[in-house]
Design a protein around this motif. Structure first.
Motif, PDB file in Angstrom:
ATOM      1  N   VAL A 151       0.645  -1.302  -0.040  1.00 51.16           N
ATOM      2  CA  VAL A 151       0.365   0.095   0.134  1.00 51.16           C
ATOM      3  C   VAL A 151       0.672   0.764  -0.292  1.00 51.16           C
ATOM      4  N   CYS A 152       0.676   1.982  -0.796  1.00 50.91           N
ATOM      5  CA  CYS A 152       1.950   3.281  -1.071  1.00 50.91           C
ATOM      6  C   CYS A 152       1.075   4.507  -0.998  1.00 50.91           C
ATOM      7  N   GLU A 153       1.882   5.041  -0.402  1.00 50.97           N
ATOM      8  CA  GLU A 153       1.055   6.598  -0.501  1.00 50.97           C
ATOM      9  C   GLU A 153       1.889   7.636  -0.666  1.00 50.97           C
ATOM     10  N   VAL A 154      -0.085   7.815  -1.997  1.00 52.35           N
ATOM     11  CA  VAL A 154      -0.290   8.973  -2.946  1.00 52.35           C
ATOM     12  C   VAL A 154      -1.073   9.765  -2.255  1.00 52.35           C
ATOM     13  N   ILE A 155      -0.864  10.944  -1.842  1.00 51.27           N
ATOM     14  CA  ILE A 155      -1.938  11.599  -1.648  1.00 51.27           C
ATOM     15  C   ILE A 155      -1.835  13.160  -2.248  1.00 51.27           C
ATOM     16  N   SER A 156      -3.116  14.233  -2.172  1.00 51.09           N
ATOM     17  CA  SER A 156      -2.681  14.712  -3.595  1.00 51.09           C
ATOM     18  C   SER A 156      -3.248  16.694  -2.991  1.00 51.09           C
ATOM     19  N   THR A 157      -3.027  17.502  -3.144  1.00 49.47           N
ATOM     20  CA  THR A 157      -3.825  18.568  -3.167  1.00 49.47           C
ATOM     21  C   THR A 157      -3.619  20.135  -4.474  1.00 49.47           C
ATOM     22  N   GLU A 158      -4.332  20.616  -4.272  1.00 43.57           N
ATOM     23  CA  GLU A 158      -4.999  21.100  -5.729  1.00 43.57           C
ATOM     24  C   GLU A 158      -3.316  22.643  -5.050  1.00 43.57           C
ATOM     25  N   ILE A 159      -2.250  23.577  -6.601  1.00 42.68           N
ATOM     26  CA  ILE A 159      -1.972  24.746  -5.544  1.00 42.68           C
ATOM     27  C   ILE A 159      -3.360  26.046  -6.296  1.00 42.68           C
ATOM     28  N   LEU A 160      -3.346  27.117  -5.062  1.00 46.38           N
ATOM     29  CA  LEU A 160      -3.573  27.607  -5.310  1.00 46.38           C
ATOM     30  C   LEU A 160      -3.266  28.835  -5.457  1.00 46.38           C
ATOM     31  N   GLN A 161      -1.959  29.321  -5.562  1.00 44.48           N
ATOM     32  CA  GLN A 161      -1.083  30.567  -5.442  1.00 44.48           C
ATOM     33  C   GLN A 161       0.283  30.215  -5.849  1.00 44.48           C
ATOM     34  N   GLY A 162       1.161  30.610  -6.884  1.00 45.08           N
ATOM     35  CA  GLY A 162       2.262  30.701  -6.835  1.00 45.08           C
ATOM     36  C   GLY A 162       2.667  31.704  -7.724  1.00 45.08           C
ATOM     37  N   ASN A 163       4.196  31.111  -8.962  1.00 44.05           N
ATOM     38  CA  ASN A 163       4.747  31.824  -9.230  1.00 44.05           C
ATOM     39  C   ASN A 163       4.505  31.347 -10.862  1.00 44.05           C
ATOM     40  N   LYS A 164       3.430  32.731 -11.588  1.00 43.79           N
ATOM     41  CA  LYS A 164       2.485  32.414 -12.786  1.00 43.79           C
ATOM     42  C   LYS A 164       3.713  31.699 -14.230  1.00 43.79           C
ATOM     43  N   PRO A 165       4.578  31.520 -14.728  1.00 42.88           N
ATOM     44  CA  PRO A 165       5.769  31.379 -15.464  1.00 42.88           C
ATOM     45  C   PRO A 165       5.584  29.670 -15.071  1.00 42.88           C
ATOM     46  N   TYR A 166       5.784  29.196 -13.665  1.00 45.83           N
ATOM     47  CA  TYR A 166       6.563  28.713 -13.372  1.00 45.83           C
ATOM     48  C   TYR A 166       5.133  27.171 -13.103  1.00 45.83           C
ATOM     49  N   LEU A 167       3.758  28.115 -12.909  1.00 46.14           N
ATOM     50  CA  LEU A 167       2.236  27.290 -13.148  1.00 46.14           C
ATOM     51  C   LEU A 167       2.175  27.202 -14.880  1.00 46.14           C
ATOM     52  N   ASP A 168       2.713  27.780 -15.271  1.00 44.56           N
ATOM     53  CA  ASP A 168       2.395  27.465 -16.955  1.00 44.56           C
ATOM     54  C   ASP A 168       3.470  26.454 -17.696  1.00 44.56           C
ATOM     55  N   TRP A 169       4.432  26.447 -17.166  1.00 45.16           N
ATOM     56  CA  TRP A 169       5.895  25.553 -17.903  1.00 45.16           C
ATOM     57  C   TRP A 169       5.112  23.574 -16.943  1.00 45.16           C
ATOM     58  N   ILE A 170       4.290  23.913 -16.007  1.00 47.80           N
ATOM     59  CA  ILE A 170       3.347  22.587 -15.052  1.00 47.80           C
ATOM     60  C   ILE A 170       2.577  21.799 -16.302  1.00 47.80           C
ATOM     61  N   LEU A 171       1.456  22.781 -16.953  1.00 48.43           N
ATOM     62  CA  LEU A 171       0.603  22.184 -17.718  1.00 48.43           C
ATOM     63  C   LEU A 171       1.303  22.114 -18.725  1.00 48.43           C
ATOM     64  N   GLU A 172       2.352  22.737 -19.274  1.00 47.45           N
ATOM     65  CA  GLU A 172       3.408  22.585 -21.102  1.00 47.45           C
ATOM     66  C   GLU A 172       3.521  21.421 -20.772  1.00 47.45           C
ATOM     67  N   SER A 173       4.429  20.893 -19.559  1.00 44.03           N
ATOM     68  CA  SER A 173       5.050  19.628 -19.904  1.00 44.03           C
ATOM     69  C   SER A 173       4.111  18.880 -19.416  1.00 44.03           C
ATOM     70  N   VAL A 174       2.975  18.823 -19.145  1.00 43.08           N
ATOM     71  CA  VAL A 174       1.836  17.714 -18.131  1.00 43.08           C
ATOM     72  C   VAL A 174       0.704  17.444 -19.305  1.00 43.08           C
ATOM     73  N   PRO A 175       0.713  17.710 -20.876  1.00 45.46           N
ATOM     74  CA  PRO A 175      -0.376  18.064 -20.980  1.00 45.46           C
ATOM     75  C   PRO A 175      -1.710  16.844 -20.933  1.00 45.46           C
ATOM     76  N   GLU A 176      -2.763  17.303 -21.337  1.00 51.76           N
ATOM     77  CA  GLU A 176      -3.996  16.714 -21.625  1.00 51.76           C
ATOM     78  C   GLU A 176      -4.017  15.550 -21.683  1.00 51.76           C
TER      79      GLU A 176
END
Length: 247
Positions: free
Chosen positions: A219-244
């Motif tokens: 039973v491995c631990e995988v828990i997640s939470t939403e990121i509510l705020q952050g550096n917009k260029p970095y958040l944009d990069w996350i979406l670019e790196s992980v496509p739909e």
């Protein structure tokens, strides 16, 4: 009507906006019975669903581009007509930003913007969110997952796999943490490493399945939470790196 093929969209942008909101409500926020509707009299395409912890009261979601303006008179007209159609006064404006981030503004009785905003509703309403928005109505497309592993070798293998499969933009590996936990009726203490994974919220189910298949723990631990705020260029990069996920 709720079948997408029966909906007539004015522009490709409107279609993209509605489909993104539909996906956000159905898969990210876990709304049940999400349906797309067309209201020719008001030239509207909108979505209905249910908000968590809202006692199953139906919510009406009106998708807008973040730079789109709508008069408060129009909001009142829409609210009145849709109330008669769905017997619900809960109208929520869903403002979609260019990076597919959705911010929800609840426009229910007693929650209208202050008088100085009664002219038009612009993107800069975000400066007045304390007046009209409950934090539970704000959804983000970025998430952080926390995963423990028995050692750095296992953590690095999983991290490389997640990034290679485009399920994560970045994985930070923190060594030498101590975990105290209950397992099979006993209190245990082990040395582990912690992975901090930045990803797109809609890919969390696939990320979790990948970790489960490649992790040595039963039973491995995988828990997640939403990121509510952050550096917009970095958040944009996350979406670019992980496509739909491809349809």
């Amino acid at each position: 009507m709720d079948l997408i093929e029966n909906i007539i969209f004015r522009t490709p942008k409107q279609k993209a906006l509605v489909l993104q909101l539909y996906k956000d409500l159905k898969f990210v926020r876990g709304n049940e019975d999400v349906k797309i509707h067309q209201f020719d009299e008001l030239d509207l395409v909108y979505i209905t669903g249910y908000l968590p912890d809202a006692e199953r009261q139906q919510e009406i979601f009106l998708p807008l581009a973040a730079d789109e303006a709508i008069s408060m008179k129009k909001i009142g007209e829409v609210q009145k007509c849709l109330f008669h159609r769905h017997k619900s006064s809960r109208l929520t404006l869903a403002l979609m930003d260019s990076d597919s981030t959705t911010v929800y503004f609840g426009v229910t009785p007693g929650l209208l913007p202050p008088s100085d905003l009664e002219g038009v509703l612009y993107r800069n309403l975000s400066n007045h969110t304390h007046s009209i928005v409950s934090p539970s109505l704000i959804s983000r497309m970025h998430s952080m997952s926390f995963i423990t592993a028995p050692n750095e070798e296992v953590a690095k293998t999983i991290a490389r796999g997640l990034v290679s499969e485009k399920l994560a933009a970045c994985v930070n590996i923190i060594p030498k943490i101590t975990s105290v936990y209950s397992w099979e009726g006993k209190v245990n203490e082990d040395s582990e490493v912690l992975m901090m994974v930045k990803t797109r919220t809609s890919r969390l189910p696939e990320l979790t399945e990948y970790v489960k298949k490649n992790h040595p723990y039963e039973v491995c631990e995988v828990i997640s939470t939403e990121i509510l705020q952050g550096n917009k260029p970095y958040l944009d990069w996350i979406l670019e790196s992980v496509p739909e996920k491809a349809e």
